[in-house]
Structure formats: structure tokens, C-alpha cells
Scaffold this motif. Sequence first.
Motif, PDB file in Angstrom:
ATOM      1  N   ILE A  91       0.827  -1.206   0.000  1.00  0.00           N
ATOM      2  CA  ILE A  91       0.000   0.000   0.000  1.00  0.00           C
ATOM      3  C   ILE A  91       0.859   1.252   0.000  1.00  0.00           C
ATOM      4  O   ILE A  91       0.621   2.197  -0.772  1.00  0.00           O
ATOM      5  CB  ILE A  91      -0.952  -0.021   1.210  1.00  0.00           C
ATOM      6  N   LEU A 143      -7.935   8.227  -1.385  1.00  0.00           N
ATOM      7  CA  LEU A 143      -7.654   6.884  -1.878  1.00  0.00           C
ATOM      8  C   LEU A 143      -8.271   5.783  -1.020  1.00  0.00           C
ATOM      9  O   LEU A 143      -8.044   4.600  -1.292  1.00  0.00           O
ATOM     10  CB  LEU A 143      -6.135   6.650  -1.941  1.00  0.00           C
ATOM     11  N   SER A 196       3.231   1.302  -3.412  1.00  0.00           N
ATOM     12  CA  SER A 196       2.479   1.402  -4.662  1.00  0.00           C
ATOM     13  C   SER A 196       1.703   2.704  -4.767  1.00  0.00           C
ATOM     14  O   SER A 196       1.622   3.299  -5.845  1.00  0.00           O
ATOM     15  CB  SER A 196       1.516   0.215  -4.775  1.00  0.00           C
ATOM     16  N   SER A 197       1.130   3.172  -3.658  1.00  0.00           N
ATOM     17  CA  SER A 197       0.376   4.424  -3.716  1.00  0.00           C
ATOM     18  C   SER A 197       1.296   5.608  -4.003  1.00  0.00           C
ATOM     19  O   SER A 197       0.965   6.471  -4.825  1.00  0.00           O
ATOM     20  CB  SER A 197      -0.379   4.644  -2.400  1.00  0.00           C
ATOM     21  N   VAL A 231      -4.059  10.722   0.159  1.00  0.00           N
ATOM     22  CA  VAL A 231      -4.297   9.455   0.877  1.00  0.00           C
ATOM     23  C   VAL A 231      -5.735   9.317   1.363  1.00  0.00           C
ATOM     24  O   VAL A 231      -6.349   8.246   1.188  1.00  0.00           O
ATOM     25  CB  VAL A 231      -3.299   9.299   2.042  1.00  0.00           C
ATOM     26  N   TYR A 261      -4.042   1.727  -8.165  1.00  0.00           N
ATOM     27  CA  TYR A 261      -3.930   3.090  -7.641  1.00  0.00           C
ATOM     28  C   TYR A 261      -3.837   4.108  -8.775  1.00  0.00           C
ATOM     29  O   TYR A 261      -4.419   5.196  -8.695  1.00  0.00           O
ATOM     30  CB  TYR A 261      -2.696   3.209  -6.746  1.00  0.00           C
ATOM     31  N   THR A 316      -7.761   1.857  -1.446  1.00  0.00           N
ATOM     32  CA  THR A 316      -6.881   1.224  -0.469  1.00  0.00           C
ATOM     33  C   THR A 316      -7.553   0.007   0.156  1.00  0.00           C
ATOM     34  O   THR A 316      -6.924  -1.040   0.344  1.00  0.00           O
ATOM     35  CB  THR A 316      -6.487   2.230   0.631  1.00  0.00           C
ATOM     36  N   TYR A 360       1.254   7.722  -7.537  1.00  0.00           N
ATOM     37  CA  TYR A 360       1.052   9.182  -7.517  1.00  0.00           C
ATOM     38  C   TYR A 360       2.158   9.897  -8.283  1.00  0.00           C
ATOM     39  O   TYR A 360       1.892  10.817  -9.065  1.00  0.00           O
ATOM     40  CB  TYR A 360       1.013   9.663  -6.067  1.00  0.00           C
ATOM     41  N   THR A 411      -0.971  -3.689  -7.820  1.00  0.00           N
ATOM     42  CA  THR A 411      -1.422  -2.671  -6.876  1.00  0.00           C
ATOM     43  C   THR A 411      -1.185  -1.274  -7.430  1.00  0.00           C
ATOM     44  O   THR A 411      -2.044  -0.386  -7.297  1.00  0.00           O
ATOM     45  CB  THR A 411      -0.691  -2.833  -5.530  1.00  0.00           C
TER      46      THR A 411
END
Length: 277
Positions: A86, A192, A89-90, A189, A158, A196, A94, A154
Motif C-alpha cells: 500500500i 484513496l 504502490s500508492s 491518501v 492506484y 486502499t 502518484y 497494486t
Amino acid sequence: MTGRTYSLKLFGVELLAFLLALVFLSPFYFVIVNSFKSFAELLTDTAGLPGVLHFENYLNAWNALNYPVAFKNTLIITIFSNMGLIIISSMAAYRLVRKKSRMNRFLFSMFMLAMIIPFQSIMIPMVKMFGWVNLMNTFTGVVIAYMGMGVSFTLFLYSSFIIAIPKEIEESAVVDGCTPYGTFFRIIVPLLKPMTVTVLVLNSLWIWNDFLLPMLVLQKPGLQTIQTATSSLFGQYMTQWDLALAVLVMGMVPVMVLFFMAQRHVIQGIADGAVKG
């Protein structure tokens, strides 16, 4: 006539959906029902309901496999693998979505191409490499492997969600004096959250039920996961079905609870990602 034709079609679709649901749910019926039968009854009457509920199957399976240890090992691996996936990958998604450049497009393409590489083609080199760097029989090695294998999918999820988040929100945060990291953690965040939760559930289902990777890396008995511990009940000449089915039910329950708790967010995350992407 139009309304009647529509009703008949709708009835046909509903009937087909009901029959398909029965087909897909039938394995759950056999596993749950037979987990309460004695070994002899299980072999003679597989489809019928148990004459007597043998709850001792669960107690015997709990003791035979040292289930609390296997559950703890599986939970540790699942939690830390999800945390790494998480966070990494996030942040990577981004950056790749918001900073348009040839290098970022190339990196994104490499991540997407990595999704088509089967694990079986890299498992032997991976095990050898883990032996060189002393990651065999460690939770760290398994977590790193899951992060490496799951980061592409993942990141893709995202990225499809971040694309349609209005840039004006971030620009307003920058005008108010927010740093790039502050913009990401305070603005992006929270937005998301649906994705997530979706990522958490999908990756948890994969990691929790995986057998091959823990079998390759975690070879010591005290490091077994639920799936690798369950395999000990399936022998070459005899299978302890009464205990094996009870363990399978105990292994399914945690992920089913997680899915039903997060079902609303999962549907929202997939729908939003599909529409926004």
C-alpha cells in the motif's frame, strides 16, 4: 407484450444467475458440511447432512497442526506485505501519474509488463538469491517476495484511481503552503480510501491463500502458514479428510470476514477506478 417479454427475459437471467451461484457455492457446502462428519461417514455419504455434528474435528485439527502458530505466521506475513504494497504502490502511482516524463512512462510500462511474468518462471532463481542473502526461512524474505510480485497490480489499481483526482485540489494545498509529502499524505491518501480497502482485500485474499511461495521459502516447521500446515494432512496414500476440511474452514473464515466487512468499499473502489480510469 413488451413488458411481458422483458419480464420473461429478466426471469431467465435471474434463473441463470441463481444456477451459477449454486455451482460456485457448492464447494463451500461440501467443505463446511463434511467438516462436521466422522471420517467413515464422510467417505460413505459425501453430499448428505451429518447425522451427528463432530465438533471434535476442529479441536483435533487445532491441536494437530498447532493452528495458533500457523495463524500467527500467516497473519504477520499478510499484514506486513499489505503495508509495504500500500505505501510503496500508492506513492509510486502518484509520482508516475502526476509527473509526466519519458522515464515515468517507461517505468509504468515496465511495471505493467511485469504482471505477465508467471511466478513459476522466476521461483528457482528467487530461491537461490534468497539463499545467498540469508533470507530463506525468514518472514522478511516472504514479505519482500510478495511486495515484489504484487506491486505491479497494486500500482495499476492506484494509478487508475489517481488519474481523475482533480489537480486543483493539490494546487490549492500547495498555495496554502503544503509540502509535496504533505499534499500526498493529507490530501491524496484520504481520497484513496476506497481503493486502499480494495487493494487490502484483494491482496489479503491472494497472500492468505497462497501455498507455493511459503512452501519454497519457509521450510522450518515453526514457520509454516495455514496453507503449508494443511498440506501435511494430504498424504500419498491417505488423506485425513475430517481434519483437513476442518482446517480449510478455519482458514477461510478470517478472509471471508474481512471481505464481508469491506465489501461496500471494495465495490466502490473497483467502480470508481473503472469509471475514473
